[in-house]
Design an enzyme around this catalytic site. Sequence first.
Site, short mmCIF file in Angstrom:
data_model
loop_
_atom_site.label_atom_id
_atom_site.label_comp_id
_atom_site.label_asym_id
_atom_site.label_seq_id
_atom_site.Cartn_x
_atom_site.Cartn_y
_atom_site.Cartn_z
N LYS A 296 47.12 23.58 53.93
CA LYS A 296 48.47 23.10 53.78
C LYS A 296 48.91 22.46 55.15
CE LYS A 296 49.42 26.69 50.40
NZ LYS A 296 49.79 28.16 50.02
N GLN B 28 52.70 32.97 53.32
CA GLN B 28 51.33 33.06 52.39
C GLN B 28 51.35 34.46 52.20
OE1 GLN B 28 49.44 30.32 51.67
NE2 GLN B 28 48.82 31.77 50.41
N ASP C 256 58.09 27.50 48.07
CA ASP C 256 57.13 28.15 47.17
C ASP C 256 58.04 28.56 45.80
OD1 ASP C 256 54.45 28.23 47.92
OD2 ASP C 256 54.71 30.01 49.31
#
Length: 306
Positions: free
Chosen positions: A50, A94, A117
């Site tokens: 990412k 994450q 997200d």
Amino acid sequence: MTAKILGGKEVADAIKLEVAEEVRNLPFRPCLAAVRVGEDAASKVYVGNKVRTSEELGLISEYHHLSAETTQEELLDLVEELNRRDNVDGILVQLPLPKQINEKVVLEAINPEKDVDGFHPVNVGRLASGQNALVPCTPAGVIEILRYYDIGIAGKHAVIVGRSNIVGKPMAMLLLQNDATVTICHSRTKNLAEITSQADILVAAIGRAGFIRGEHIKQGATVIDVGINNFSDKDSAREFFDESEIENRLKTIEKRGFTLVGDVNPKEALEKVGAFTPVPGGVGLLTVAMLMKNTLDAAKHRRKIN
Ligand code: NDP
């Protein structure tokens, strides 16, 4: 009928190209802050990917790596700091987090405007009520694949197997928003094959290698395989892969110890589907591209740029 293979790479490349071009034309560079806690090997690869992609597209990326002993308070302090900082547009924590940290508390601490997200309840609610929202990247990527390959959604019967907050539920909302008739199945669903075999669009997000077999699929259906599973059983490989693939797959297992497979048995699917996303090379490639798009969208929205 030959199945159309819906490759994810060209869709992801097209989205990344668009993001890079928009970023070039902005008077500032959007910034994604990625937070990783502990030493989970897969997370390290995902976050690295990412961060690297952000930089390739001209975004600024910050990588915060905290030790496995980090307390919830310490992580919340970092999230608060990133919420406050005006130059940070997107925050990504994450998952999974170490067990001393409550994921729900951390995800809810992220400013919804920076929640790239799309897991914050405010964004979940906005999506459910049809408002402008930051949408979870994987299901958003599935919609992009369907659009890119001109697969109509309106009026189709879409069946999703899986009801997680990350994939199944937002997938259902997005398909509904695109005027599909939506059915959600899960581990307590009775007569699964009877339901899935009515699907024009079947989305598998289960987490079990090759679980969806020929009997689950309607002739000519579009099958979207979200699953990513490690497969290492050389003895049953011939049940999964046809002649065109088997040698390569066996070589990969030999070399790396496993090969990636989805939640759909590809060999049986290919005998029935009209269109199919492969694993690897399908939906998985869209997730990072959609994260980049979400970061750009969050930046524009916060700074009131259309
Ligand atoms: P979860 O484990 O959170 O959810 C799995 C879902 O599958 C649950 O809703 C569960 O039902 C359902 N399920 C399990 N067994 C059965 C069964 N026998 N019959 C019917 N339904 C069943 O997984 P995720 O949603 O997070 O992920 C799903 C898959 O997608 C995984 O393979 C994951 O690796 C992959 N994934 C891929 C991504 C990508 O970038 N391409 C991103 C995220 C995930 P119940 O709720 O009743 O337990």
